[in-house]
Design a protein around this motif. Sequence first.
Motif, short mmCIF file in Angstrom:
data_model
loop_
_atom_site.label_atom_id
_atom_site.label_comp_id
_atom_site.label_asym_id
_atom_site.label_seq_id
_atom_site.Cartn_x
_atom_site.Cartn_y
_atom_site.Cartn_z
N TYR A 121 0.87 -1.18 0.00
CA TYR A 121 0.00 0.00 0.00
C TYR A 121 0.91 1.23 0.00
CZ TYR A 121 -3.73 -3.18 1.47
OH TYR A 121 -4.65 -4.19 1.54
N VAL A 122 0.85 2.01 -1.08
CA VAL A 122 1.73 3.16 -1.24
C VAL A 122 0.88 4.41 -1.49
CG1 VAL A 122 3.63 4.14 -2.57
CG2 VAL A 122 3.47 1.66 -2.29
N LEU A 123 1.06 5.42 -0.64
CA LEU A 123 0.33 6.67 -0.78
C LEU A 123 1.24 7.70 -1.43
CD1 LEU A 123 -2.34 8.15 -0.13
CD2 LEU A 123 -1.28 8.88 2.00
N SER A 124 0.75 8.31 -2.50
CA SER A 124 1.47 9.38 -3.20
C SER A 124 0.49 10.54 -3.37
CB SER A 124 1.98 8.89 -4.55
OG SER A 124 2.63 9.94 -5.23
N GLY A 125 0.69 11.58 -2.59
CA GLY A 125 -0.26 12.70 -2.61
C GLY A 125 -1.60 12.23 -2.08
N ASN A 126 -2.62 12.30 -2.93
CA ASN A 126 -3.98 11.92 -2.55
C ASN A 126 -4.36 10.56 -3.12
OD1 ASN A 126 -6.12 12.90 -1.01
ND2 ASN A 126 -7.23 13.65 -2.79
N GLU A 127 -3.38 9.84 -3.70
CA GLU A 127 -3.66 8.59 -4.40
C GLU A 127 -2.97 7.41 -3.69
OE1 GLU A 127 -4.09 8.61 -8.87
OE2 GLU A 127 -2.25 7.43 -8.66
N LEU A 128 -3.77 6.39 -3.40
CA LEU A 128 -3.26 5.16 -2.78
C LEU A 128 -3.23 4.06 -3.83
CD1 LEU A 128 -2.57 3.54 -0.11
CD2 LEU A 128 -5.00 2.89 -0.12
N THR A 129 -2.06 3.46 -4.02
CA THR A 129 -1.94 2.35 -4.94
C THR A 129 -1.69 1.08 -4.13
OG1 THR A 129 -1.01 3.77 -6.65
CG2 THR A 129 -0.66 1.41 -6.92
N SER A 182 2.50 -12.12 -6.54
CA SER A 182 2.51 -13.53 -6.16
C SER A 182 3.89 -14.11 -6.44
CB SER A 182 1.47 -14.29 -6.99
OG SER A 182 1.60 -15.68 -6.80
N GLU A 183 4.24 -15.14 -5.67
CA GLU A 183 5.50 -15.85 -5.92
C GLU A 183 5.34 -16.84 -7.08
OE1 GLU A 183 4.79 -19.46 -2.72
OE2 GLU A 183 6.23 -17.89 -2.24
N LYS A 184 4.10 -17.03 -7.52
CA LYS A 184 3.81 -17.98 -8.59
C LYS A 184 4.42 -17.46 -9.91
CE LYS A 184 -0.23 -20.58 -10.13
NZ LYS A 184 -1.68 -20.66 -10.03
N PRO A 185 5.21 -18.27 -10.60
CA PRO A 185 5.85 -17.82 -11.83
C PRO A 185 4.84 -17.42 -12.91
CG PRO A 185 6.78 -19.92 -11.10
CD PRO A 185 5.59 -19.64 -10.24
N GLY A 186 5.15 -16.34 -13.62
CA GLY A 186 4.33 -15.91 -14.74
C GLY A 186 3.09 -15.12 -14.38
N VAL A 187 2.90 -14.80 -13.12
CA VAL A 187 1.71 -14.04 -12.70
C VAL A 187 2.07 -12.55 -12.63
CG1 VAL A 187 0.01 -13.65 -10.88
CG2 VAL A 187 0.76 -15.97 -11.40
N ALA A 188 1.42 -11.77 -13.48
CA ALA A 188 1.64 -10.32 -13.49
C ALA A 188 0.97 -9.68 -12.29
CB ALA A 188 1.09 -9.72 -14.78
N PRO A 189 1.58 -8.64 -11.73
CA PRO A 189 0.97 -7.95 -10.59
C PRO A 189 -0.37 -7.34 -10.95
CG PRO A 189 3.21 -7.19 -10.96
CD PRO A 189 2.85 -8.05 -12.12
N GLY A 190 -1.21 -7.17 -9.95
CA GLY A 190 -2.47 -6.46 -10.10
C GLY A 190 -2.40 -5.19 -9.27
N LYS A 191 -3.13 -4.17 -9.70
CA LYS A 191 -3.14 -2.90 -8.97
C LYS A 191 -4.56 -2.40 -8.80
CE LYS A 191 1.25 -1.11 -10.71
NZ LYS A 191 1.88 -0.03 -11.47
N ARG A 192 -4.79 -1.80 -7.64
CA ARG A 192 -6.02 -1.05 -7.39
C ARG A 192 -5.59 0.33 -6.96
NH1 ARG A 192 -10.88 -3.78 -4.44
NH2 ARG A 192 -11.96 -3.10 -6.29
N ILE A 193 -6.12 1.35 -7.62
CA ILE A 193 -5.74 2.72 -7.33
C ILE A 193 -6.96 3.43 -6.75
CG2 ILE A 193 -4.91 4.89 -8.30
CD1 ILE A 193 -4.13 1.73 -10.14
N TYR A 194 -6.75 4.07 -5.60
CA TYR A 194 -7.81 4.75 -4.86
C TYR A 194 -7.48 6.22 -4.72
CZ TYR A 194 -9.03 0.06 -3.04
OH TYR A 194 -9.39 -1.26 -2.91
N LYS A 195 -8.50 7.05 -4.49
CA LYS A 195 -8.29 8.44 -4.10
C LYS A 195 -8.77 8.59 -2.66
CE LYS A 195 -12.71 10.21 -5.69
NZ LYS A 195 -13.43 11.16 -6.52
N LYS A 196 -8.08 9.43 -1.92
CA LYS A 196 -8.46 9.70 -0.53
C LYS A 196 -9.71 10.57 -0.53
CE LYS A 196 -5.97 10.18 3.73
NZ LYS A 196 -4.66 10.46 4.32
N ILE A 197 -10.69 10.19 0.30
CA ILE A 197 -11.93 10.97 0.37
C ILE A 197 -12.13 11.56 1.75
CG2 ILE A 197 -13.13 9.81 -1.51
CD1 ILE A 197 -14.50 8.00 0.52
#
Length: 130
Positions: free
Chosen positions: A102-110, A115-130
């Motif tokens: 969980y990384v906060l940059s300004g008003n945006e949380l990413t 996964s340690e599983k080979p070949g699995v691309a990361p997933g992202k959810r991007i939020y705004k602080k309310i």
Amino acid sequence: MALTGKYELIREEGQLEFLTAVGVPEERAKKMLADKTLEITLSGNSVSLTRPGGQKQTLTFGEEKVETGPDGRTIKNIAKLDGDKLLLDSQFGETGSLKREYVLSGNELTVISTSEKPGVAPGKRIYKKI
């Protein structure tokens, strides 16, 4: 801490694909992704993550917490703070582990899921602080 607050989802990048690649059935993954808000509370040496419907997970930094997932699997979670980043490691018995950052940059949380599983691309959810 700056991470404490309420957040509303603004976009996702590969999260459904990530969840299905690590073995979550597609219908279950879609239900998991239906949650569009998140609240993070840091207090002393613990963190609480609250999702819609009152789903709340509280973890003490550096201590393993064993929980039962919605599919009945045992999950061992550990939370850590690394500067301004919240790190969650989840071990699913013999089926592998997931990491969430969980990384906060300004008003945006990413939230980056990996996964340690080979070949699995990361997933992202991007939020705004309310």
